[in-house]
Design a protein around this motif. Sequence first.
Motif, PDB file in Angstrom:
ATOM      1  N   GLN A  36      70.635  83.609 -55.158  1.00 59.40           N
ATOM      2  CA  GLN A  36      69.442  83.734 -54.821  1.00 59.40           C
ATOM      3  C   GLN A  36      68.564  84.939 -55.400  1.00 59.40           C
ATOM      4  O   GLN A  36      69.066  85.841 -55.224  1.00 59.40           O
ATOM      5  CB  GLN A  36      69.522  83.762 -53.162  1.00 59.40           C
ATOM      6  CG  GLN A  36      68.202  83.493 -52.359  1.00 59.40           C
ATOM      7  CD  GLN A  36      67.785  82.241 -52.287  1.00 59.40           C
ATOM      8  OE1 GLN A  36      68.353  81.295 -52.707  1.00 59.40           O
ATOM      9  NE2 GLN A  36      66.344  82.143 -52.208  1.00 59.40           N
ATOM     10  N   PRO A  37      67.303  84.569 -55.667  1.00 62.33           N
ATOM     11  CA  PRO A  37      66.750  85.739 -56.419  1.00 62.33           C
ATOM     12  C   PRO A  37      66.131  86.565 -55.294  1.00 62.33           C
ATOM     13  O   PRO A  37      65.746  86.205 -54.200  1.00 62.33           O
ATOM     14  CB  PRO A  37      65.612  85.055 -57.111  1.00 62.33           C
ATOM     15  CG  PRO A  37      65.185  83.634 -56.389  1.00 62.33           C
ATOM     16  CD  PRO A  37      66.605  83.251 -55.947  1.00 62.33           C
ATOM     17  N   GLN A  38      65.759  87.759 -55.660  1.00 57.27           N
ATOM     18  CA  GLN A  38      65.117  88.680 -55.116  1.00 57.27           C
ATOM     19  C   GLN A  38      63.502  88.642 -55.185  1.00 57.27           C
ATOM     20  O   GLN A  38      63.017  88.720 -56.295  1.00 57.27           O
ATOM     21  CB  GLN A  38      65.605  90.191 -55.144  1.00 57.27           C
ATOM     22  CG  GLN A  38      64.939  91.348 -54.649  1.00 57.27           C
ATOM     23  CD  GLN A  38      64.952  92.571 -55.129  1.00 57.27           C
ATOM     24  OE1 GLN A  38      65.940  92.843 -55.772  1.00 57.27           O
ATOM     25  NE2 GLN A  38      64.276  93.572 -54.806  1.00 57.27           N
ATOM     26  N   VAL A  39      62.697  88.711 -54.180  1.00 54.92           N
ATOM     27  CA  VAL A  39      61.297  88.362 -54.494  1.00 54.92           C
ATOM     28  C   VAL A  39      60.619  89.550 -53.915  1.00 54.92           C
ATOM     29  O   VAL A  39      60.896  90.023 -52.754  1.00 54.92           O
ATOM     30  CB  VAL A  39      60.762  87.065 -53.630  1.00 54.92           C
ATOM     31  CG1 VAL A  39      59.419  86.596 -53.846  1.00 54.92           C
ATOM     32  CG2 VAL A  39      61.427  85.807 -53.983  1.00 54.92           C
ATOM     33  N   ASP A  40      59.769  90.084 -54.857  1.00 56.10           N
ATOM     34  CA  ASP A  40      58.826  91.423 -54.555  1.00 56.10           C
ATOM     35  C   ASP A  40      57.375  90.830 -54.844  1.00 56.10           C
ATOM     36  O   ASP A  40      57.015  90.351 -55.895  1.00 56.10           O
ATOM     37  CB  ASP A  40      59.235  92.551 -55.712  1.00 56.10           C
ATOM     38  CG  ASP A  40      58.585  93.588 -55.318  1.00 56.10           C
ATOM     39  OD1 ASP A  40      58.135  94.135 -54.158  1.00 56.10           O
ATOM     40  OD2 ASP A  40      58.067  94.487 -56.133  1.00 56.10           O
ATOM     41  N   VAL A  59      40.952  90.084 -55.198  1.00 57.64           N
ATOM     42  CA  VAL A  59      42.225  90.125 -54.530  1.00 57.64           C
ATOM     43  C   VAL A  59      43.372  89.703 -55.449  1.00 57.64           C
ATOM     44  O   VAL A  59      43.302  88.663 -55.996  1.00 57.64           O
ATOM     45  CB  VAL A  59      42.504  89.650 -53.289  1.00 57.64           C
ATOM     46  CG1 VAL A  59      43.644  89.646 -52.535  1.00 57.64           C
ATOM     47  CG2 VAL A  59      41.480  89.997 -52.353  1.00 57.64           C
ATOM     48  N   THR A  60      44.547  90.697 -56.037  1.00 57.00           N
ATOM     49  CA  THR A  60      45.531  90.455 -56.809  1.00 57.00           C
ATOM     50  C   THR A  60      46.884  90.352 -56.188  1.00 57.00           C
ATOM     51  O   THR A  60      47.134  91.215 -55.448  1.00 57.00           O
ATOM     52  CB  THR A  60      45.549  91.390 -57.898  1.00 57.00           C
ATOM     53  OG1 THR A  60      44.101  91.528 -58.290  1.00 57.00           O
ATOM     54  CG2 THR A  60      46.413  91.209 -58.946  1.00 57.00           C
ATOM     55  N   ALA A  61      47.519  89.072 -56.448  1.00 56.44           N
ATOM     56  CA  ALA A  61      48.917  89.094 -55.997  1.00 56.44           C
ATOM     57  C   ALA A  61      49.775  89.311 -57.170  1.00 56.44           C
ATOM     58  O   ALA A  61      49.589  88.365 -58.270  1.00 56.44           O
ATOM     59  CB  ALA A  61      49.326  87.888 -55.360  1.00 56.44           C
ATOM     60  N   THR A  62      50.878  89.913 -57.236  1.00 55.39           N
ATOM     61  CA  THR A  62      51.927  90.061 -58.238  1.00 55.39           C
ATOM     62  C   THR A  62      53.223  89.741 -57.561  1.00 55.39           C
ATOM     63  O   THR A  62      53.559  90.439 -56.587  1.00 55.39           O
ATOM     64  CB  THR A  62      51.919  91.605 -58.762  1.00 55.39           C
ATOM     65  OG1 THR A  62      50.673  91.832 -59.401  1.00 55.39           O
ATOM     66  CG2 THR A  62      53.043  91.593 -59.829  1.00 55.39           C
ATOM     67  N   VAL A  63      53.685  88.661 -58.104  1.00 49.05           N
ATOM     68  CA  VAL A  63      55.089  88.236 -57.495  1.00 49.05           C
ATOM     69  C   VAL A  63      56.145  88.351 -58.477  1.00 49.05           C
ATOM     70  O   VAL A  63      56.069  87.819 -59.610  1.00 49.05           O
ATOM     71  CB  VAL A  63      54.930  86.743 -56.829  1.00 49.05           C
ATOM     72  CG1 VAL A  63      56.270  86.141 -56.305  1.00 49.05           C
ATOM     73  CG2 VAL A  63      53.712  86.610 -55.941  1.00 49.05           C
ATOM     74  N   THR A  64      57.056  89.123 -58.166  1.00 51.44           N
ATOM     75  CA  THR A  64      58.235  89.331 -59.047  1.00 51.44           C
ATOM     76  C   THR A  64      59.676  88.674 -58.619  1.00 51.44           C
ATOM     77  O   THR A  64      59.819  89.200 -57.360  1.00 51.44           O
ATOM     78  CB  THR A  64      58.513  90.748 -59.524  1.00 51.44           C
ATOM     79  OG1 THR A  64      57.122  91.309 -60.091  1.00 51.44           O
ATOM     80  CG2 THR A  64      59.438  91.059 -60.603  1.00 51.44           C
ATOM     81  N   THR A  65      60.242  88.129 -59.105  1.00 55.81           N
ATOM     82  CA  THR A  65      61.448  87.429 -58.734  1.00 55.81           C
ATOM     83  C   THR A  65      62.637  87.927 -59.749  1.00 55.81           C
ATOM     84  O   THR A  65      62.372  87.552 -60.975  1.00 55.81           O
ATOM     85  CB  THR A  65      61.552  86.073 -58.475  1.00 55.81           C
ATOM     86  OG1 THR A  65      61.215  85.502 -59.628  1.00 55.81           O
ATOM     87  CG2 THR A  65      60.635  85.606 -57.495  1.00 55.81           C
TER      88      THR A  65
END
Length: 157
Positions: A36-40, A59-65
């Motif tokens: 399962q990935p870690q989501v930030d 509005v900026t979203a940065t999603v790192t998995t």
Amino acid sequence: MADQDDTPVFQIQRMYLKDLSLEQPNSPQILLEQQQPQVDINLAMAAGGVADGIFEVTVTATVTTKIKDKTLFLVEAKQAGIFEIRNVPQEQLQGILSIVCPQMIYPYLRAIVSDVCTRAGFPPIMLTEVNFQAMFEAQQAQAAANGSASGIITSAN
């Protein structure tokens, strides 16, 4: 033509996707992982003047998995809006730019992030609801603690 009165004006001129990026730097090998990935998820907001009475709010979203220390995928999306805001007191303008405008932009950003993840072959990432009022109040409190008077967030794009 009659003189313009001092009636407050608030209008959306345009909503648009300003920037979008998807990266899968460790594909295809990492796609074979079963963990399962870690989501930030990080959100950022900016507002600035474009012309007299015209403002751009982003509005900026940065999603790192990540799986372990390797990035599975990274999505960065910046949704923007151009708003006409005139004849509004300065103290109200800050609230409009930091609360009202982002609340109007955010649903578009949520949809884009979810859609990009799905199209990339991953389960959709559903960004949670955001209380922009609380964010604004926290920024105001931090600015007051730092001795800064500015409540409008500006950035160089």
